[in-house]
Scaffold this motif. Structure first.
Motif, short mmCIF file in Angstrom:
data_model
loop_
_atom_site.label_atom_id
_atom_site.label_comp_id
_atom_site.label_asym_id
_atom_site.label_seq_id
_atom_site.Cartn_x
_atom_site.Cartn_y
_atom_site.Cartn_z
N TYR A 247 3.41 -43.46 19.62
CA TYR A 247 4.10 -42.52 20.51
C TYR A 247 5.13 -43.25 21.34
O TYR A 247 4.87 -44.31 21.89
CB TYR A 247 3.06 -41.86 21.42
N ALA A 248 6.36 -42.68 21.44
CA ALA A 248 7.44 -43.33 22.18
C ALA A 248 7.92 -42.51 23.37
O ALA A 248 8.76 -43.00 24.13
CB ALA A 248 8.62 -43.63 21.25
N GLY A 249 7.43 -41.29 23.55
CA GLY A 249 7.81 -40.54 24.73
C GLY A 249 8.16 -39.09 24.45
O GLY A 249 8.23 -38.63 23.31
N LEU A 250 8.39 -38.37 25.56
CA LEU A 250 8.75 -36.95 25.54
C LEU A 250 10.21 -36.79 25.97
O LEU A 250 10.66 -37.45 26.92
CB LEU A 250 7.85 -36.19 26.52
N GLU A 270 6.59 -38.61 33.77
CA GLU A 270 5.72 -37.74 34.57
C GLU A 270 6.46 -36.45 34.96
O GLU A 270 5.90 -35.36 34.91
CB GLU A 270 5.24 -38.47 35.82
N THR A 271 7.75 -36.59 35.32
CA THR A 271 8.56 -35.43 35.69
C THR A 271 8.74 -34.49 34.51
O THR A 271 8.65 -33.26 34.65
CB THR A 271 9.94 -35.88 36.21
N LEU A 272 9.00 -35.05 33.34
CA LEU A 272 9.20 -34.23 32.15
C LEU A 272 7.92 -33.50 31.75
O LEU A 272 7.95 -32.32 31.36
CB LEU A 272 9.70 -35.09 30.98
N ILE A 273 6.80 -34.19 31.85
CA ILE A 273 5.52 -33.55 31.51
C ILE A 273 5.21 -32.43 32.50
O ILE A 273 4.67 -31.37 32.12
CB ILE A 273 4.39 -34.59 31.45
N GLN A 274 5.57 -32.62 33.78
CA GLN A 274 5.38 -31.56 34.76
C GLN A 274 6.20 -30.32 34.38
O GLN A 274 5.74 -29.19 34.56
CB GLN A 274 5.78 -32.05 36.15
N LEU A 276 6.95 -29.46 31.36
CA LEU A 276 6.25 -28.89 30.21
C LEU A 276 4.97 -28.17 30.64
O LEU A 276 4.55 -27.21 29.98
CB LEU A 276 5.92 -30.01 29.21
N ASN A 277 4.38 -28.63 31.74
CA ASN A 277 3.13 -28.03 32.23
C ASN A 277 3.29 -26.58 32.66
O ASN A 277 2.29 -25.88 32.86
CB ASN A 277 2.58 -28.84 33.41
N GLU A 278 4.52 -26.11 32.78
CA GLU A 278 4.74 -24.70 33.08
C GLU A 278 4.26 -23.83 31.91
O GLU A 278 4.02 -22.63 32.08
CB GLU A 278 6.21 -24.43 33.36
N PHE A 279 4.13 -24.45 30.74
CA PHE A 279 3.80 -23.68 29.53
C PHE A 279 2.59 -24.23 28.78
O PHE A 279 1.94 -23.50 28.05
CB PHE A 279 5.01 -23.67 28.58
N ILE A 280 2.33 -25.51 28.92
CA ILE A 280 1.24 -26.15 28.17
C ILE A 280 0.62 -27.24 29.05
O ILE A 280 1.36 -27.95 29.73
CB ILE A 280 1.76 -26.73 26.83
N SER A 281 -0.70 -27.35 29.03
CA SER A 281 -1.37 -28.35 29.87
C SER A 281 -1.13 -29.75 29.31
O SER A 281 -0.81 -29.93 28.13
CB SER A 281 -2.87 -28.08 29.93
#
Length: 408
Positions: A247-250, A270-274, A276-281
Motif C-alpha cells: 500500500y502506498a497511500g490514498l 489523516e486529512t484525506l481519510i477524514q 473519506l470518513n464522510e462516506f466510509i469508516s
C-alpha cells in the motif's frame, strides 16, 4: 540504485501501437514537454530526471534552496548523449553511478529511449518489454480484477462488471435492454480520455460514428451503466515484481463531468481519510485496501514492477445510501495521485491543505502564472509550504500545461 526518471504521459497509446517509433498526438507531446520536470518533485535526491529543455536548471535555481535539497537532478538528453559518445570514443567511463530506468509508464517507446542512452555508454538497468504488460494495461484486466474482488468481498454492493463488444450490434442490444445513462470506454485510455457518454437507449449517428472509430482502432469497447457519483478517490500501490504488492497511500481527486482529470486534494493522509470518513469508516476502508491488494498481488504481482493506482468512487444507490465502486480502473503506471501524496509528504506543511492541478491554457498560461505569483505568493514555514501558489514546472510564453499547487 539511483533512478533516472522519465515523464511520458499517454503511454497507454504507445502500448496500443506496440512499436518504439510511435509518435504521440501533439497534445500528448506538448504535455510531456511542458511538464517534463515533474519527476524532480517525487524522484529521490540522489537520482536524475531526463529532460530536453536546457533551461531546466534555471527554473530549479530560482526555487527555494529548501526545496532543491530534495530534488532529483535534471539530465539534459542531448547534452548527455554528446557527452556519452565523446567518452565512448576515447574509452573513458561516464561520471555517473549505475542507474535504473524509472518510467511514468513503461512502454516500448520509453524503453527504446533509455536503450539509446545505454548504447551510448550509460550504465543503466532497463526492464525488457513483456507482451503481458499490454494485457495488464487494458480495461479488460480491470474488469477481471473487479470480478475477482467481488468474490473476495461478498458484502460489497453489486457493481455491474463492464461488458465488452467487438461489434456495434452487441452495444445496441445492451443499450436497449438496460437503463441509461451508460459510458462506453476504449480498452486503452486514461485520465478521462477514450470515453463516450450515452444518455439514451438508441445510438444516434454521432455515437455510431464514435463507436465505429473506436472499434477500428482498438477492436473492442466496453459499456457499463453510469453511477450517481459523489466522490472520486484512488488507492495507490507498489509492486516489487516478485509477488509482493504494498500500500502506498490514498488520493482524492476531481474530474470534469465527462471524466477528465482535474486535480488532487493535498493534505496529510489523516486529512484525506477524514474526508473519506464522510462516506466510509476507516476500518471498512482499510479492509477494502487489503482485499484490493490481495487481488493485485494475484493478477499483477509477479509480472509488473512499479507503482500503480486503482481508481474507485463513492456513489449513491437507488435507496439513497452511499456505496463504493471498488475497482473502476487500474492505472499500471505512476499517477497524479502519487505525485500529490509524495509532494505533500516532502513539501507541504502538515497543517496546510490545498489542490494539485494540471491546467490547460490555449494562450495565456504565462499571464495566469504571473498573476498567481503576485496574488498568492508562496509562504514557507519550517521549510515547507504553508500557503500560496507554486508551478511545479517552468512556465514560458509557449506553455500550454501548468502543473500547479494552491495551498491554504
Amino acid at each position: 540504485m539511483p533512478q533516472l526518471h522519465l515523464f511520458n504521459p499517454g503511454h497507454e497509446m504507445e502500448i496500443l501501437c506496440g512499436k518504439s517509433h510511435y509518435t504521440p498526438p501533439y497534445t500528448v507531446q506538448k504535455m510531456a514537454s511542458d511538464l517534463e520536470l515533474l519527476p524532480i518533485w517525487y524522484g529521490s535526491s540522489d537520482g536524475f530526471t531526463l529532460v530536453r529543455n536546457a533551461k531546466s536548471s534555471q527554473f530549479i535555481s530560482a526555487l527555494s534552496k529548501d526545496f532543491r535539497a530534495n530534488f532529483s537532478s535534471p539530465m539534459i538528453l542531448n547534452l548527455m548523449m554528446k557527452e556519452l559518445y565523446k567518452r565512448k570514443r576515447i574509452g573513458s567511463k561516464p561520471k555517473l553511478p549505475p542507474l535504473k530506468a524509472s518510467f511514468w509508464g513503461v512502454s516500448p517507446r520509453s524503453i527504446a529511449m533509455f536503450n539509446e542512452l545505454k548504447q551510448a555508454g550509460m550504465d543503466i538497468e532497463i526492464p525488457e518489454w513483456k507482451d503481458e504488460y499490454a494485457a495488464l494495461t487494458k480495461r479488460q484486466n480491470a474488469a477481471e480484477c473487479l470480478s475477482l474482488l467481488q468474490e473476495h468481498v461478498p458484502m460489497t454492493p453489486s457493481v455491474r462488471i463492464p461488458e465488452f463488444f467487438s461489434n456495434i450490434d452487441g452495444l445496441k442490444k445492451f443499450a436497449v435492454e438496460n437503463t441509461p445513462p451508460y459510458v462506453i470506454k476504449t480498452p486503452f485510455s486514461s485520465s478521462g480520455r477514450g470515453l463516450y457518454w450515452l444518455n439514451d437507449r438508441e445510438l444516434d449517428s454521432h455515437a455510431i460514428s464514435w463507436i465505429n472509430g473506436a472499434l477500428k482502432k482498438q477492436e473492442e469497447v466496453s459499456i457499463e451503466p453510469v453511477l450517481d457519483k459523489i466522490l472520486d478517490f484512488a488507492v495507490e500501490f507498489y509492486s516489487d515484481g516478485q509477488g509482493e504488492v504494498g500500500y502506498a497511500g490514498l488520493s482524492i481527486f476531481e474530474t470534469q463531468s465527462q471524466g477528465q482529470f482535474v486535480g488532487c486534494m493535498l493534505g496529510t493522509q489523516e486529512t484525506l481519510i477524514q474526508r473519506l470518513n464522510e462516506f466510509i469508516s476507516t476500518n471498512d476502508y482499510l479492509f477494502l485496501v487489503e482485499q484490493v491488494r490481495v487481488v493485485l498481488q494475484e493478477i499483477v504481482g509477479k509480472s509488473y514492477t512499479g507503482y500503480m493506482g486503482v481508481d474507485m468512487l463513492i456513489y449513491k444507490t437507488e435507496d439513497g445510501n452511499y456505496a463504493v465502486h471498488p475497482f473502476v480502473e487500474l492505472n499500471l503506471r505512476y499517477t497524479m495521485g502519487l505525485v500529490a501524496i509524495q509532494f505533500c509528504e516532502r513539501f507541504v506543511h502538515p497543517k496546510s491543505q490545498g489542490m494539485f492541478r494540471i491546467t490547460y491554457h490555449v494562450y495565456d498560461a504565462l499571464k495566469e502564472h504571473q498573476r498567481m505569483e503576485v496574488t498568492s505568493p508562496l509562504v514557507l514555514e519550517d521549510n515547507k509550504i504553508r500557503s500560496g501558489y507554486l508551478s511545479l514546472c517552468p512556465v514560458n510564453p509557449d506553455t500550454h500545461y501548468i502543473a500547479r499547487v494552491d495551498i491554504f
